[in-house]
Design a protein around this motif. Structure first.
Motif, PDB file in Angstrom:
ATOM      1  N   ALA A   1      30.271  32.648  43.744  1.00  0.00           N
ATOM      2  CA  ALA A   1      31.355  32.524  42.950  1.00  0.00           C
ATOM      3  C   ALA A   1      32.220  33.446  43.204  1.00  0.00           C
ATOM      4  CB  ALA A   1      30.918  32.522  41.461  1.00  0.00           C
ATOM      5  N   VAL A   2      33.806  33.107  43.534  1.00  0.00           N
ATOM      6  CA  VAL A   2      34.366  33.914  43.648  1.00  0.00           C
ATOM      7  C   VAL A   2      35.141  34.098  42.157  1.00  0.00           C
ATOM      8  CG1 VAL A   2      37.246  34.344  44.227  1.00  0.00           C
ATOM      9  CG2 VAL A   2      35.393  33.599  45.885  1.00  0.00           C
ATOM     10  N   ILE A   3      34.656  35.103  41.222  1.00  0.00           N
ATOM     11  CA  ILE A   3      35.197  34.836  39.906  1.00  0.00           C
ATOM     12  C   ILE A   3      36.542  35.616  39.560  1.00  0.00           C
ATOM     13  CG2 ILE A   3      34.634  35.903  37.661  1.00  0.00           C
ATOM     14  CD1 ILE A   3      31.662  35.761  38.637  1.00  0.00           C
TER      15      ILE A   3
ATOM     16  N   LEU B   1      29.891  38.887  46.150  1.00  0.00           N
ATOM     17  CA  LEU B   1      30.337  37.883  45.162  1.00  0.00           C
ATOM     18  C   LEU B   1      29.078  37.650  44.231  1.00  0.00           C
ATOM     19  CD1 LEU B   1      31.943  34.945  47.427  1.00  0.00           C
ATOM     20  CD2 LEU B   1      33.201  36.904  45.994  1.00  0.00           C
ATOM     21  N   ILE B   2      29.016  37.022  43.128  1.00  0.00           N
ATOM     22  CA  ILE B   2      27.785  36.613  42.492  1.00  0.00           C
ATOM     23  C   ILE B   2      27.386  35.646  43.104  1.00  0.00           C
ATOM     24  CG2 ILE B   2      27.189  35.903  40.254  1.00  0.00           C
ATOM     25  CD1 ILE B   2      28.114  38.798  40.192  1.00  0.00           C
ATOM     26  N   THR B   3      26.155  35.537  43.363  1.00  0.00           N
ATOM     27  CA  THR B   3      25.351  34.849  44.109  1.00  0.00           C
ATOM     28  C   THR B   3      24.088  34.624  43.474  1.00  0.00           C
ATOM     29  OG1 THR B   3      24.155  36.396  45.654  1.00  0.00           O
ATOM     30  CG2 THR B   3      26.410  35.197  46.301  1.00  0.00           C
ATOM     31  N   GLY B   4      23.366  33.258  43.563  1.00  0.00           N
ATOM     32  CA  GLY B   4      21.803  33.051  43.423  1.00  0.00           C
ATOM     33  C   GLY B   4      21.476  31.720  43.868  1.00  0.00           C
ATOM     34  N   PHE B   5      20.373  31.490  43.773  1.00  0.00           N
ATOM     35  CA  PHE B   5      19.502  30.537  44.182  1.00  0.00           C
ATOM     36  C   PHE B   5      19.543  29.300  43.140  1.00  0.00           C
ATOM     37  CE2 PHE B   5      17.188  33.887  46.276  1.00  0.00           C
ATOM     38  CZ  PHE B   5      17.500  33.465  47.657  1.00  0.00           C
TER      39      PHE B   5
END
Length: 177
Positions: A48-50, A74-78
């Motif tokens: 996410a580009v927050i 960026l905020i990332t996750g699976f």
């Protein structure tokens, strides 16, 4: 490095074996005893580009506690089983930053072959008090025109979002930074 060394079905050691598949011969890790194939398909990663709408549209970049150095990304996750990519990125943003997502828009999909991942990236207009999870060490809020992108992985998503705002991306020189 082999992602699997032993067959999950019969415990025999896996080997690189060439076999005919749709589209021709393909070398993969396979079990010579029972025929199990490790497909090694890319893992979907959400990013996410927050854009913090309650902070003059600044972009939130964070540093993972496990990362060496001072790189912010960026905020990332699976993505979890049973959730859509949109639900997954909303969950990741809430878990990692406590921000509430006002709106999401898909930026694009990028391959990240070095990590055997496929990145599904969104722009997330968000607001609220920022409370980082223990997974993140620190964050920065940066005006969009001052953000610098990185050439790999999620940096392409950030550059795409900047261009959509009429901002020509500036790039980090990772060899010098």
């Amino acid at each position: 490095m082999k992602p699997y060394r032993f067959c999950p079905d019969c415990a025999s050691e896996l080997a690189l074996i060439t076999q005919a598949e749709d589209g021709g011969d393909k070398e993969r890790l396979r079990c010579p005893a029972c025929g199990f194939t490790h497909w090694n398909n890319p893992t979907p990663v959400l990013a996410a580009v927050i854009e913090c709408t309650d902070r003059e549209g600044q972009v939130l970049l964070a540093r993972n506690a496990a990362w060496p150095g001072k790189f912010f990304g960026l905020i990332t996750g699976f993505m979890e089983a049973g959730e859509s990519p949109e639900d997954g990125i909303r969950r990741e943003i809430a878990e990692e930053t406590s921000l509430q997502v006002e709106s999401l828009s898909l930026l694009g999909v990028w391959d990240f072959q070095r990590m055997n991942q496929i990145i599904i990236a969104y722009h997330a207009a968000s607001r609220g008090e920022i409370k980082l999870s223990p997974e993140l060490a620190e964050y920065k809020l940066i005006a969009p025109e001052k953000v610098r992108c990185w050439p790999q992985g999620t940096g392409q998503a950030l550059a795409t979002w900047l261009r959509s705002r009429g901002i020509e991306p500036q790039w980090l020189d990772l060899k010098r930074e």
